[in-house]
Design a protein around this motif. Structure first.
Motif, short mmCIF file in Angstrom:
data_model
loop_
_atom_site.label_atom_id
_atom_site.label_comp_id
_atom_site.label_asym_id
_atom_site.label_seq_id
_atom_site.Cartn_x
_atom_site.Cartn_y
_atom_site.Cartn_z
N ALA A 44 0.88 -1.18 -0.04
CA ALA A 44 -0.12 0.00 -0.09
C ALA A 44 0.82 1.33 0.07
O ALA A 44 1.99 1.18 0.66
N ASN A 45 0.45 2.42 -0.61
CA ASN A 45 1.17 3.77 -0.76
C ASN A 45 0.18 4.82 0.11
O ASN A 45 -0.63 4.79 0.18
N GLY A 46 1.38 5.47 0.89
CA GLY A 46 0.88 6.58 1.70
C GLY A 46 0.26 6.22 2.78
O GLY A 46 -0.42 5.09 3.11
N LEU A 59 -3.48 -9.24 7.77
CA LEU A 59 -2.38 -9.54 6.73
C LEU A 59 -1.21 -8.34 6.88
O LEU A 59 -1.22 -7.37 7.23
N PRO A 60 0.05 -9.18 6.76
CA PRO A 60 1.38 -8.13 6.73
C PRO A 60 0.93 -7.05 5.53
O PRO A 60 0.67 -7.12 4.59
N VAL A 61 1.54 -5.82 5.80
CA VAL A 61 1.31 -4.74 4.91
C VAL A 61 2.89 -4.18 4.49
O VAL A 61 3.56 -3.82 5.47
N ILE A 62 3.09 -3.99 3.48
CA ILE A 62 4.22 -3.67 2.81
C ILE A 62 3.93 -2.11 2.39
O ILE A 62 3.00 -1.88 1.82
N GLY A 63 4.68 -1.19 3.17
CA GLY A 63 4.24 0.28 2.95
C GLY A 63 5.31 0.94 2.35
O GLY A 63 6.46 0.64 2.43
N ALA A 81 12.00 11.49 6.03
CA ALA A 81 10.51 11.97 6.39
C ALA A 81 9.26 10.75 5.79
O ALA A 81 8.30 10.55 6.48
N GLU A 82 9.43 10.35 4.75
CA GLU A 82 8.43 9.36 4.07
C GLU A 82 8.70 8.03 4.98
O GLU A 82 7.72 7.36 5.03
N VAL A 83 9.89 7.54 5.15
CA VAL A 83 10.22 6.44 5.79
C VAL A 83 9.42 6.44 7.38
O VAL A 83 8.80 5.64 7.61
N ILE A 84 9.59 7.59 8.12
CA ILE A 84 9.05 7.65 9.30
C ILE A 84 7.39 7.79 9.24
O ILE A 84 6.69 7.24 9.88
N ALA A 85 7.06 8.30 8.04
CA ALA A 85 5.38 8.30 8.06
C ALA A 85 4.81 6.93 7.62
O ALA A 85 3.88 6.47 8.15
N VAL A 86 5.66 6.18 7.01
CA VAL A 86 5.30 4.71 6.67
C VAL A 86 5.32 3.75 7.91
O VAL A 86 4.69 3.22 8.33
N ILE A 87 6.51 4.35 8.90
CA ILE A 87 6.44 3.26 9.93
C ILE A 87 5.48 3.81 10.98
O ILE A 87 4.79 2.98 11.64
#
Length: 234
Positions: A44-46, A59-63, A81-87
């Motif tokens: 998933a994106n975003g 289910l496991p989510v790949i972000g 910034a994007e890494v932290i948002a996904v985490i």
């Protein structure tokens, strides 16, 4: 964190701004349908879609977080910034561009450390054999062929890069994902047979506009050819 446990199909549930399915809970519904259909994971994106899917789908989510940067071709989770948002959105696995351009292989070291410090797993989206090997050496937990055909120096072809899958499967020790241009079940089976542990399918399942265009384009070509053949000869 929900770990990937068994081999199978990962469904990529993504819609970008400007696409008909973007916004609301559409991607959650796509993920629910994928879960009911037997998918073993979701990509998933975003942050919004990741968080929504993670809350509702077991289910496991790949972000990932696609964001364009001026003067750069790197857009899959490009910065800290994007890494932290996904985490923070709850993704189990964080996917990012790990291609050999714009000093990216050096830049991702900090991002990888950030992901592991948060107790999450990291996926390298690569486009060539050399990038896949480099990603494993850097410490990525998964390697995916996502960007084959999307960098100017990788093979430009209509179908999935099965040759890359086979070559990487023989060299990597981390799990390998086949992603990119998988349009038919037969191609997914070929990817598994070539050594992929997981196959990611996106457009062929979750982008009805693209699916419709594959039909309308074929029908239009057939109609044009039929009309040309049936036209009176001069």
């Amino acid at each position: 964190m929900t770990a990937l446990m068994k081999r199978g199909i990962i469904v990529s549930c993504q819609a970008l701004p400007g696409e008909p399915l973007h916004g609301g809970d559409t991607m959650l519904k796509m993920a629910a349908a994928a879960y009911q259909g037997g998918a073993v994971g979701i990509r998933a994106n975003g942050p919004e879609d990741i968080a929504m899917i993670k809350r509702e789908i077991p289910l496991p989510v790949i972000g990932l977080f696609k964001r364009t940067q001026e003067g750069s071709d790197v857009f899959i989770t490009p910065t800290r910034a994007e890494v932290i948002a996904v985490i923070e959105a709850g993704a189990d696995i964080v996917a990012m561009d790990v291609t050999d351009r714009e000093n990216r292989l050096e830049q991702v070291k900090e991002l990888l450390a950030c992901i592991h410090a948060a107790g999450r797993l990291a996926m390298a989206d690569i486009s060539t054999f050399e990038e896949g090997i480099a990603a494993e050496k850097l410490g990525f937990d998964y390697v995916s062929t996502t960007l084959s055909g999307y960098t100017p120096y990788s093979p430009q072809q209509n179908g999935p890069d099965l040759a890359l899958v086979k070559r990487l499967a023989g060299a990597l020790t981390v799990p390998l994902f086949m992603e990119g241009k998988v349009a038919r079940p037969e191609e997914a089976l070929q990817a598994l047979d070539a050594g992929a542990k997981y196959v990611v399918v996106g457009s062929a399942i979750t982008r009805p506009k693209w699916i419709t265009e594959t039909y309308t384009s074929a029908v239009s070509s057939w109609l044009n050819q039929s009309e040309a053949e049936g036209a009176p000869k001069r």
